[in-house]
Design an enzyme around this catalytic site. Structure first.
Site, PDB file in Angstrom:
ATOM      1  N   HIS A 243       0.763  -1.246   0.089  1.00 28.19           N
ATOM      2  CA  HIS A 243      -0.175  -0.121   0.029  1.00 28.19           C
ATOM      3  C   HIS A 243       0.832   1.096  -0.087  1.00 28.19           C
ATOM      4  O   HIS A 243       0.543   2.267   0.609  1.00 28.19           O
ATOM      5  CB  HIS A 243      -0.872   0.103   1.024  1.00 28.19           C
TER       6      HIS A 243
ATOM      7  N   ASN B 228     -10.362  -2.864   2.430  1.00 26.97           N
ATOM      8  CA  ASN B 228     -10.012  -2.827   1.345  1.00 26.97           C
ATOM      9  C   ASN B 228     -11.201  -2.439   0.374  1.00 26.97           C
ATOM     10  O   ASN B 228     -12.517  -2.464   0.984  1.00 26.97           O
ATOM     11  CB  ASN B 228      -9.584  -4.073   0.691  1.00 26.97           C
TER      12      ASN B 228
ATOM     13  N   HIS C   1      -3.642   1.072  11.974  1.00 23.78           N
ATOM     14  CA  HIS C   1      -3.440  -0.371  12.707  1.00 23.78           C
ATOM     15  C   HIS C   1      -5.004  -1.102  13.036  1.00 23.78           C
ATOM     16  O   HIS C   1      -5.844  -0.196  13.722  1.00 23.78           O
ATOM     17  CB  HIS C   1      -2.846   0.063  13.890  1.00 23.78           C
TER      18      HIS C   1
ATOM     19  N   TYR D 212       1.037  -4.148  12.358  1.00 21.71           N
ATOM     20  CA  TYR D 212       1.168  -2.858  11.836  1.00 21.71           C
ATOM     21  C   TYR D 212       1.920  -2.070  12.712  1.00 21.71           C
ATOM     22  O   TYR D 212       2.458  -0.905  12.346  1.00 21.71           O
ATOM     23  CB  TYR D 212      -0.516  -2.203  11.871  1.00 21.71           C
TER      24      TYR D 212
HETATM   25 FE1  HDE Z   1      -2.341  -4.861   5.594  1.00 24.40          FE
HETATM   26  N1  HDE Z   1      -0.650  -4.056   6.104  1.00 24.40           N
HETATM   27  N2  HDE Z   1      -1.599  -6.725   6.003  1.00 24.40           N
HETATM   28  N3  HDE Z   1      -4.209  -5.630   5.057  1.00 24.40           N
HETATM   29  N4  HDE Z   1      -3.208  -3.202   5.120  1.00 24.40           N
HETATM   30  C1  HDE Z   1      -0.015  -2.558   5.768  1.00 24.40           C
HETATM   31  O1  HDE Z   1       0.795  -1.356   7.314  1.00 24.40           O
HETATM   32  C2  HDE Z   1      -0.318  -7.067   6.734  1.00 24.40           C
HETATM   33  C3  HDE Z   1      -4.481  -7.133   4.957  1.00 24.40           C
HETATM   34  C4  HDE Z   1      -4.135  -2.795   4.427  1.00 24.40           C
HETATM   35  O2  HDE Z   1      -3.212   3.318   3.935  1.00 24.40           O
HETATM   36  C5  HDE Z   1       1.277  -2.212   6.228  1.00 24.40           C
HETATM   37  O3  HDE Z   1       1.200   0.591   7.789  1.00 24.40           O
HETATM   38  C6  HDE Z   1      -0.539  -8.284   7.264  1.00 24.40           C
HETATM   39  C7  HDE Z   1      -5.712  -7.247   4.967  1.00 24.40           C
HETATM   40  C8  HDE Z   1      -4.515  -1.408   4.245  1.00 24.40           C
HETATM   41  O4  HDE Z   1      -1.551   3.523   5.543  1.00 24.40           O
HETATM   42  C9  HDE Z   1       1.544  -3.800   6.968  1.00 24.40           C
HETATM   43  C10 HDE Z   1      -1.616  -8.779   6.774  1.00 24.40           C
HETATM   44  C11 HDE Z   1      -6.143  -5.904   4.424  1.00 24.40           C
HETATM   45  C12 HDE Z   1      -3.062  -0.933   4.228  1.00 24.40           C
HETATM   46  C13 HDE Z   1       0.464  -4.697   6.573  1.00 24.40           C
HETATM   47  C14 HDE Z   1      -2.325  -7.812   5.911  1.00 24.40           C
HETATM   48  C15 HDE Z   1      -5.156  -5.302   4.666  1.00 24.40           C
HETATM   49  C16 HDE Z   1      -2.347  -1.926   4.779  1.00 24.40           C
HETATM   50  C17 HDE Z   1       2.112  -1.745   5.552  1.00 24.40           C
HETATM   51  C18 HDE Z   1      -1.933 -10.457   6.628  1.00 24.40           C
HETATM   52  C19 HDE Z   1      -7.673  -5.476   4.200  1.00 24.40           C
HETATM   53  C20 HDE Z   1      -2.648   0.852   4.081  1.00 24.40           C
HETATM   54  C21 HDE Z   1       2.182  -0.264   5.854  1.00 24.40           C
HETATM   55  C22 HDE Z   1      -1.953 -10.856   8.162  1.00 24.40           C
HETATM   56  C23 HDE Z   1      -8.686  -5.871   5.229  1.00 24.40           C
HETATM   57  C24 HDE Z   1      -3.011   1.484   5.246  1.00 24.40           C
HETATM   58  C25 HDE Z   1       1.399  -0.142   7.233  1.00 24.40           C
HETATM   59  C26 HDE Z   1      -2.613   2.821   5.006  1.00 24.40           C
HETATM   60  C27 HDE Z   1      -0.797  -1.816   5.251  1.00 24.40           C
HETATM   61  C28 HDE Z   1       0.328  -6.044   6.926  1.00 24.40           C
HETATM   62  C29 HDE Z   1      -3.520  -8.278   5.227  1.00 24.40           C
HETATM   63  C30 HDE Z   1      -5.430  -3.840   4.433  1.00 24.40           C
HETATM   64  C31 HDE Z   1       2.711  -4.299   6.725  1.00 24.40           C
HETATM   65  C32 HDE Z   1       0.625  -8.874   7.956  1.00 24.40           C
HETATM   66  C33 HDE Z   1      -6.506  -8.511   4.807  1.00 24.40           C
HETATM   67  C34 HDE Z   1      -5.526  -0.679   3.530  1.00 24.40           C
HETATM   68  O5  HDE Z   1       1.622  -3.653   8.326  1.00 24.40           O
END
Ligand code: HDE
Length: 713
Positions: free
Chosen positions: A72, A145, A336, A359
């Site tokens: 993202h 999402n 987060h 997060y």
């Molecule tokens: Fe994320 N995800 N994600 N994700 N995600 C990040 O956090 C992660 C997942 C989502 O506008 C990171 O600050 C893991 C699902 C959005 O700043 C990180 C897993 C969904 C955003 C991270 C998931 C999301 C992130 C990268 C699986 C939909 C952007 C930078 C367990 C519900 C937030 C950050 C923004 C961002 C990890 C799965 C949505 C790396 C480990 C499912 C919208 O922490």
């Protein structure tokens, strides 16, 4: 209750700096007398180490970048508010959902997942939809999402998924694209991803605008009421402007013509007062119904069909202010899913559970300090008092000698809040189980809802999915990966697989040749699960389509029309259409061969907004060529022909009146125009009211997809 709508803005304003009418200074506040020359030993001599002004300026510059988000990275955000329309105190004690009319400030960030920070907005990808609520009880983040399900069921697979979709590590190609071998290699070995794959291959992955996307919390969460009773909940954002997409060919062209297309669209809409708006809806599943459905509520590859549990609207979100500074706000905001307030809690979805760890961890390396909550955009409007201390770039000056609890020297302060005083307490779920690494049998259905999604689509949408798969798998070089994918697709719909196979020049393999568990090699079967198909109890759902989506209304608000003119253009025609569009909050932009002005039929002048060089059909929603003999000078113009061809190919409304009709009658696609195509509006009468109305009504249908060859029929 006090209204906190402007609270965050007030708080942010304390940190704002604007240099108007101020002296230029160093970071230490010393006024600078010469910002153009470094300190040297003589005019042509070497620079001096003592030049603290130069060193400070360059050192700061050297450290301007921070690591981009792992996923993202590419995003855009805006401020706004959330307002309760239908309070739900019987379901949750969350303060920001208690009272009709109560407004809570928000900051919302939209994003793509796979590309780098500078990548194109129009990649085929899931869009992030993150909302930070600055509630009076602390920060609540709904980090969702624009697609209601996810690729994988367990957090342990997330790094693998992301490694597979990101540019390949040996040559860092391709950027912001899933159409390459490593992504499809992984997917072809992960049958649980098939539901999500259907969504990502649909037009949901190429939205027309961030403002025209639905948003989903994806996981099942819990709501907890005052009495401690819990219900399961799924969150939905429903866009006021409907759910719309562009064509894939168009998306690729936009990526070249304007990679900031979505960013600019959001910015301009807010800048011109067309504030984007969504309704927040909830699907409530009583605790007793946890095991009522054919799918597991804890499985993030499943949705709850709206036919089984309707969405109840609880409030609306309006985005009404662009950030002042992209880095300080959009880039430094730290979301987060674990930022919850009393009244909201987690389910045991294993993907969500993994996110709860990830997060904060990522912010530590991205923002560089456990004090990231002190950055203005991340600060809670609820007061923060605790015994956390020190660390890089600490802003707060904690006074006193006590930084521990319990204490007597500080009078026991800050003291713990009882639950009745708003203290957070987790839902007391009984957990009594063996510690295992494994997956519930109730997660084994990998195809039931993929079928539901595909069966719910209109034939145009099915055709787009086929095309998308032909494109993506067509870019895959390893034949065995394509073959495995055809096998998996055949589990969703045999016809779909056959039609994709034609585009690839291949044959769909038999079921026996299709790996239905994770991993094909026998030695890595540990913990893997054989896929099943459990038929959905809902046969088809309009909420899953874009074209029949219940959010769609015929509004054309904030849409852009290309008005193509040449000298001699009918001033009445231009004025008429511009007025009619303005009434609908849409915008007409004047495009001509060159910038400057064109002379009208009544010797007036019209300002030209774009030339063919600076505009392109893909950046507009519709095209209109007003009457005027001068337009005939453009009939042989390649730029105009490309413009019109693209508009036709992307199924947009094209209109002409009076003498300009001739341009359309000799356009390369003229022979294909049928009487049934309501998107082609040719009128002999100039500047008539009914013509403008017909044009607007046609635009309200968004696109005339029936023009395209349909691969599904
Ligand atoms: Fe994320 N995800 N994600 N994700 N995600 C990040 O956090 C992660 C997942 C989502 O506008 C990171 O600050 C893991 C699902 C959005 O700043 C990180 C897993 C969904 C955003 C991270 C998931 C999301 C992130 C990268 C699986 C939909 C952007 C930078 C367990 C519900 C937030 C950050 C923004 C961002 C990890 C799965 C949505 C790396 C480990 C499912 C919208 O922490």
């Amino acid at each position: 209750m006090e209204n906190f709508q402007d609270e965050k803005q007030r708080e942010l304003s304390f940190n704002k700096s604007d240099g108007t009418n101020k002296f230029l200074t160093t970071d230490q506040g010393v006024k600078i007398n010469d910002d153009n020359n470094s300190l040297k030993a003589g005019e042509r001599g070497p620079s001096l180490l003592e030049d603290f002004i130069l060193r400070e300026k360059i050192t700061h510059f050297d450290h301007e970048r921070i690591p981009e988000r792992i996923v993202h990275a590419r995003g855009s955000g805006a401020h706004g508010f959330f307002e309760v329309t239908n309070p739900i105190p019987e379901l949750t004690k969350a303060g920001f959902l208690q009272e009709a009319g109560l407004k809570t400030p928000v900051f919302t960030r939209f994003s793509t997942v796979a590309g780098s920070r500078g990548s194109t907005d129009l990649a085929r990808d899931v869009r992030g939809f993150s909302v930070k609520f600055y509630t009076q009880e602390g920060i609540y983040d709904l980090v969702g999402n624009n697609i209601p399900v996810f690729f994988i069921q367990d957090a342990a697979k997330f790094p693998d998924l992301i490694h597979a979709v990101k540019p390949e590590p040996h040559n860092e190609m391709p950027q912001a694209a899933s159409a390459h071998d490593t992504f499809w290699d992984f997917i072809s070995l992960m049958p649980e991803s098939m539901h999500m794959i259907m969504w990502v291959m649909s037009d949901r992955a190429i939205p027309r605008s961030y403002r025209m996307m639905e948003g989903f919390g994806v996981h099942t969460f819990r709501l907890i009421n005052e009495a401690g009773k819990s219900s399961f909940v799924k969150f939905h954002w429903k866009p006021k402007l409907g759910t719309h997409a562009v064509a894939w060919d168009e998306a690729q062209k936009i990526s070249g013509k304007n990679p900031d297309f979505h960013r600019q669209d959001l910015w301009e809409a807010i800048d011109t007062g067309n504030f984007p708006e969504w309704e927040l809806g909830v699907q409530i599943i009583p605790s007793e119904d946890e095991e009522k459905y054919e799918f597991d509520l804890l499985d993030p590859t499943k949705l709850v069909p709206e036919e089984l549990v309707p969405v109840t609207i609880v409030g609306r979100m309006v985005l009404n202010k662009n950030p002042d500074n992209f880095f300080a706000e959009t880039e430094q905001i730290a979301f987060h899913p674990g930022h919850v307030v009393p009244g909201i809690d987690f389910s045991n979805d294993p993907l969500l559970q993994g996110r709860l760890f990830s997060y904060t961890d990522t912010q530590l390396s991205r923002l560089g300090s456990p004090n990231f909550h002190e950055i203005p955009i991340n600060r809670s409007v609820a007061p923060v008092h605790n015994n956390q201390r020190d660390g890089h770039m600490r802003q707060e000056i904690n006074v006193g000698r006590v930084s521990y609890h319990p204490n007597s020297l500080g009078g026991g302060c800050p003291y713990q809040a009882k639950i009745a005083e708003g203290g957070f307490s987790s839902f007391e779920e009984r957990v009594d189980a063996h510690k295992i690494r494994g997956r519930s049998e109730s997660f084994a259905d990998h195809f039931g809802q993929a079928k539901l999604f595909f069966n719910s689509q209109t034939s145009t949408e099915k055709s787009h999915i086929i095309k998308a798969l032909r494109f993506e798998l067509g870019k895959v070089e390893t034949a065995a990966i394509r073959l495995r994918m055809l096998g998996l697709l055949s589990q969703v719909d045999r016809d779909l697989a056959e039609k994709v196979a034609v585009g690839l020049g291949m044959k769909v393999p038999s079921i026996l040749e299709t790996p239905l568990n994770h991993g094909v090699s026998p030695e890595n079967e540990n913990g893997n699960q054989e896929s099943k198909t459990v038929a959905s109890s809902v046969a088809s759902s309009d909420a899953l389509t874009m074209l029949k989506n219940p959010t769609n209304t015929p509004t054309i608000a904030s849409r852009k029309v290309a008005i193509i003119v040449a000298d001699g253009v009918s001033e009445a025609a231009v004025t008429n259409i511009k007025k009619a569009l303005l009434k609908e909050d849409a915008k007409g932009c004047i495009i001509a061969k060159n910038l400057g002005t064109v002379v009208t039929d009544t010797d007036g002048e019209i300002h030209v907004d774009f030339s063919f060089l600076t505009a392109s059909s893909v950046l507009f929603d519709a095209v209109y060529i007003p009457d005027g003999l001068g337009i005939n000078t453009l009939i042989e113009n390649d730029d105009l022909n490309e413009f019109l061809n693209d508009a036709y190919k992307h199924c947009k409304v094209i209109a002409a009146d009076g003498a300009a009709s001739a341009v359309l009658s000799i356009a390369p696609f003229a022979s294909k125009i049928t009487n049934q195509d309501d998107g082609m509006i040719i009128n002999s009468e100039v500047a008539s009211e009914s013509f403008a109305q017909k044009f607007i009504a046609a635009m309200g249908k968004h696109r005339f997809w029936e023009r395209e060859p349909n691969l599904y029929n």
